[in-house]
Design an enzyme around this catalytic site. Structure first.
Site, PDB file in Angstrom:
ATOM      1  N   ASP A   1     -11.535  12.095   8.630  1.00 23.27           N
ATOM      2  CA  ASP A   1     -11.219  11.076   7.561  1.00 23.27           C
ATOM      3  C   ASP A   1     -12.152   9.832   8.166  1.00 23.27           C
ATOM      4  O   ASP A   1     -12.472   9.826   9.365  1.00 23.27           O
ATOM      5  CB  ASP A   1      -9.568  10.842   7.701  1.00 23.27           C
ATOM      6  CG  ASP A   1      -9.300  10.013   6.535  1.00 23.27           C
ATOM      7  OD1 ASP A   1      -8.639  10.471   5.671  1.00 23.27           O
ATOM      8  OD2 ASP A   1      -9.481   8.836   6.541  1.00 23.27           O
TER       9      ASP A   1
ATOM     10  N   ASP B   1       0.764  -1.311   0.010  1.00 30.72           N
ATOM     11  CA  ASP B   1       0.105   0.072   0.044  1.00 30.72           C
ATOM     12  C   ASP B   1       0.867   1.239  -0.127  1.00 30.72           C
ATOM     13  O   ASP B   1       0.459   2.323  -0.320  1.00 30.72           O
ATOM     14  CB  ASP B   1      -0.872   0.070   1.210  1.00 30.72           C
ATOM     15  CG  ASP B   1      -0.226  -0.053   2.546  1.00 30.72           C
ATOM     16  OD1 ASP B   1       0.564  -0.803   2.673  1.00 30.72           O
ATOM     17  OD2 ASP B   1      -0.531   0.792   3.447  1.00 30.72           O
TER      18      ASP B   1
ATOM     19  N   ASP C   1     -12.715  10.624   2.059  1.00 29.87           N
ATOM     20  CA  ASP C   1     -13.049   9.319   2.124  1.00 29.87           C
ATOM     21  C   ASP C   1     -14.447   8.961   3.001  1.00 29.87           C
ATOM     22  O   ASP C   1     -14.933   7.893   3.028  1.00 29.87           O
ATOM     23  CB  ASP C   1     -12.089   8.321   2.232  1.00 29.87           C
ATOM     24  CG  ASP C   1     -10.971   8.362   3.500  1.00 29.87           C
ATOM     25  OD1 ASP C   1     -11.646   9.630   4.346  1.00 29.87           O
ATOM     26  OD2 ASP C   1     -10.218   7.735   3.750  1.00 29.87           O
TER      27      ASP C   1
ATOM     28  N   HIS D   1      -1.178   8.793   8.414  1.00 26.13           N
ATOM     29  CA  HIS D   1      -0.963   7.458   9.061  1.00 26.13           C
ATOM     30  C   HIS D   1       0.524   7.233   9.301  1.00 26.13           C
ATOM     31  O   HIS D   1       0.950   6.146   9.899  1.00 26.13           O
ATOM     32  CB  HIS D   1      -1.588   6.496   7.981  1.00 26.13           C
ATOM     33  CG  HIS D   1      -2.870   6.064   8.132  1.00 26.13           C
ATOM     34  ND1 HIS D   1      -3.749   5.895   9.114  1.00 26.13           N
ATOM     35  CD2 HIS D   1      -3.763   6.389   6.773  1.00 26.13           C
ATOM     36  CE1 HIS D   1      -5.019   5.949   8.725  1.00 26.13           C
ATOM     37  NE2 HIS D   1      -5.151   6.175   7.143  1.00 26.13           N
TER      38      HIS D   1
ATOM     39  N   TYR E   1     -10.932   8.884  -2.285  1.00 21.87           N
ATOM     40  CA  TYR E   1     -10.483   7.986  -3.458  1.00 21.87           C
ATOM     41  C   TYR E   1     -11.336   7.795  -4.596  1.00 21.87           C
ATOM     42  O   TYR E   1     -11.236   7.177  -5.729  1.00 21.87           O
ATOM     43  CB  TYR E   1     -10.144   6.405  -2.885  1.00 21.87           C
ATOM     44  CG  TYR E   1      -9.227   6.743  -1.735  1.00 21.87           C
ATOM     45  CD1 TYR E   1      -7.777   6.874  -1.841  1.00 21.87           C
ATOM     46  CD2 TYR E   1      -9.789   6.530  -0.362  1.00 21.87           C
ATOM     47  CE1 TYR E   1      -7.168   7.327  -0.816  1.00 21.87           C
ATOM     48  CE2 TYR E   1      -8.775   6.848   0.811  1.00 21.87           C
ATOM     49  CZ  TYR E   1      -7.606   6.913   0.464  1.00 21.87           C
ATOM     50  OH  TYR E   1      -6.625   7.122   1.576  1.00 21.87           O
TER      51      TYR E   1
ATOM     52  N   HIS F   1     -10.798   6.909   8.208  1.00 26.57           N
ATOM     53  CA  HIS F   1      -9.827   5.971   8.954  1.00 26.57           C
ATOM     54  C   HIS F   1      -9.434   6.667  10.090  1.00 26.57           C
ATOM     55  O   HIS F   1      -9.178   8.021  10.246  1.00 26.57           O
ATOM     56  CB  HIS F   1      -8.806   5.733   7.843  1.00 26.57           C
ATOM     57  CG  HIS F   1      -8.777   5.057   6.762  1.00 26.57           C
ATOM     58  ND1 HIS F   1      -9.466   5.745   5.518  1.00 26.57           N
ATOM     59  CD2 HIS F   1      -9.115   3.571   6.528  1.00 26.57           C
ATOM     60  CE1 HIS F   1      -9.468   4.820   4.720  1.00 26.57           C
ATOM     61  NE2 HIS F   1      -9.529   3.739   5.118  1.00 26.57           N
TER      62      HIS F   1
ATOM     63  N   GLY G   1      -0.551   3.320   5.399  1.00 24.44           N
ATOM     64  CA  GLY G   1      -1.554   3.666   4.838  1.00 24.44           C
ATOM     65  C   GLY G   1      -1.835   4.644   3.676  1.00 24.44           C
ATOM     66  O   GLY G   1      -2.315   5.476   3.942  1.00 24.44           O
TER      67      GLY G   1
END
Length: 495
Positions: free
Chosen positions: A171, A94, A259, A136, A298, A173, A144
């Site tokens: 976010d 990733d 996101d 991240h 994304y 995440h 991430g």
């Protein structure tokens, strides 16, 4: 008309970077955002700056020397020579090695540091860097899609002038990298609203509240699939209102990962642009200096829509729903509208669930000392003063910058298809991480005087002709700078 002074950082190089085929992270979204900002005319209400690229020494204010040196040296052509380091620093899968990776990190981090400089100098009430928000990244590890943690670097800059800094993350995440960095200090409070469960990065439980002097200064609101605008605001507003009342930060940093919008390629929330932007609008009401950063996102046409709309909110500008003509108009078809509509997914966040968590978190806030004070210390020099090197171009001519941008397109870059390889793996198949002291930053060490950004940033000037730099007198100083010892014990005292 807005009375707030707003700075906006953008480098036209950022959109040229490419993580690779089928990778969800597409830096091209920043170019799309900027193009909408230009063609809506929002730029006329802001000061626009091209960020100084963060130097190696600047990046090692948080990251370890060996990690940054690795990022600087590794390329797709020589990566086979760094097989052990690729594993050690988690630069794989990733977080792939791609052309210009280090340059991308310098731009992203330099913009966020620049935002803090503008706020510290009181030249700006609000500073925006949509290329930032990479929450991240750890001290010695990529994670991430993030390689360097521009947010931590920006907060460290803010701490030179502010006793307390509040970090808010919307976010989808969890903002794990930022939380870990400041987990044991009361000078930074982190608040994250995120999807929790079988979902990357696997951290951010409501029970994660900080440690040592930082106990109760980490606040996590774990959410389930399908949260909508109304439900989100029912928790965001009371939580943030209480945080502002108890903590009373001198500055606020918000990560605006897109996101969490409905229809995101990796996301599972159901927010509209209006619901997402209401967080920004609410923060504005406190009249506290604000650094606004990007993050995830994304489905890139919606990312550009979101950050353009939020830019307009920050400068008090109303936008027509019909999109103006722009270089990427074909992305936005067939509706060619600014705003998006929620889908019919189930909101798994019941009122009882949200109310129970809200009560628990508000109770945690009551354990805080009101507005904890930092010990007195000499203020380190500011990073580079952008006022010494402002672009002299007529702002009304800036719209032509889109034509000057390098139009570098890569196969697969235009696709937001959910069917591309990696959707499942990127969204929730990555290994969860845990809070670790090795990823924290020493605030007490940072309170001591450090070389100024002006003296350590000039290594980049010869390679950055677009910046119109006027500070070439300091070049001889860079090679004499010394990095801190990343193996030293971490000390998170307030002063």
């Amino acid at each position: 008309m807005s009375t707030r002074k707003v700075s906006y950082f953008y480098d036209n190089e950022v959109g040229n970077h490419y993580y690779g085929p089928n990778h969800p992270m597409k830096p091209h979204r920043m170019r799309m955002t900027h193009d909408l900002v230009l063609n809506y005319g929002i730029y006329k209400k802001m000061q626009i700056f091209r960020p100084r690229k963060a130097s190696e020494l600047e990046l090692t204010n948080f990251h370890s020397d060996d990690y940054i040196n690795f990022l600087k040296l590794v390329t797709p052509d020589n990566m086979h020579d760094y097989s052990k380091q690729l594993v050690k620093f988690n630069v794989r899968e990733d977080c792939p090695v791609f052309d210009g990776m280090y340059n991308f990190c310098q731009i992203s981090s330099g913009g966020s540091i620049g935002c803090a400089v503008k706020v510290n100098s009181k030249e700006s009430d609000v500073a925006i860097n949509w290329a930032g928000g990479l929450h991240h990244a750890k001290k010695s590890e990529a994670s991430g899609f993030c390689y360097t943690n521009d947010i931590v670097l920006s907060i460290l800059e803010l701490l030179k002038h502010h006793e307390r800094v509040l970090y808010i993350d919307i976010d989808i995440h969890h903002g794990d990298g930022v939380e870990e960095a400041f987990y044991t200090t009361d000078r930074v409070m982190t608040v994250s609203f995120h999807k929790y469960g079988d979902y990357f990065p696997g951290t951010g439980d409501v029970k994660d509240i900080g440690a040592d002097k930082g106990k109760y200064y980490s606040l996590n609101f774990p959410l389930k699939d399908g949260i909508d605008d109304e439900s989100y605001q029912s928790i965001f507003r009371p939580i943030i209102r209480s945080v502002m009342d108890f903590y009373r930060p001198g500055a606020v940093v918000i990560q605006c990962g897109a996101d969490s919008l409905t229809g995101d390629r990796l996301g599972c929330f159901n927010l509209t642009l209006r619901g997402h932007a209401q967080c920004i609008e609410f923060l504005k009401s406190f009249n506290v200096p604000l650094v606004v950063l990007g993050g995830g996102g994304y489905t890139i046409k919606n990312v550009a829509r979101c950050w353009t709309y939020e830019t307009s909110i920050l400068v008090d500008s109303e936008l027509k729903d019909e999109l103006p003509y722009n270089d990427y108009l074909e992305y936005y078809g067939p509706e060619y509208r600014l705003h998006i509509t929620p889908n019919n997914m189930e909101n798994q966040n019941t009122k009882d669930y949200l109310e129970k968590l809200k009560i628990q978190l508000l109770e945690n806030l009551r354990n805080l000392n009101h507005a904890p004070a930092a010990a007195h210390h000499d203020i380190p020099p500011d990073s580079f003063n952008y006022s010494d090197d402002e672009d002299d171009e007529d702002p009304d001519v800036r719209i032509s910058e889109a034509d000057r941008d390098k139009k570098v397109h890569h196969q697969g870059e235009l696709s937001d298809s959910d069917e591309e390889d990696g959707r499942r793996n990127y969204s929730n198949g990555l290994e969860a991480t845990s809070t670790s002291r090795r990823n924290q930053v020493s605030i007490s060490a940072y309170d001591k005087e450090r070389p100024s950004y002006n003296s350590r940033n000039n290594n980049n000037n010869n390679n950055n002709n677009n910046n119109n730099n006027n500070n070439n007198n300091n070049n001889s100083n860079n090679n004499n700078s010394h990095h801190h010892n990343e193996d030293a014990d971490v000390d998170m005292d307030s002063g």
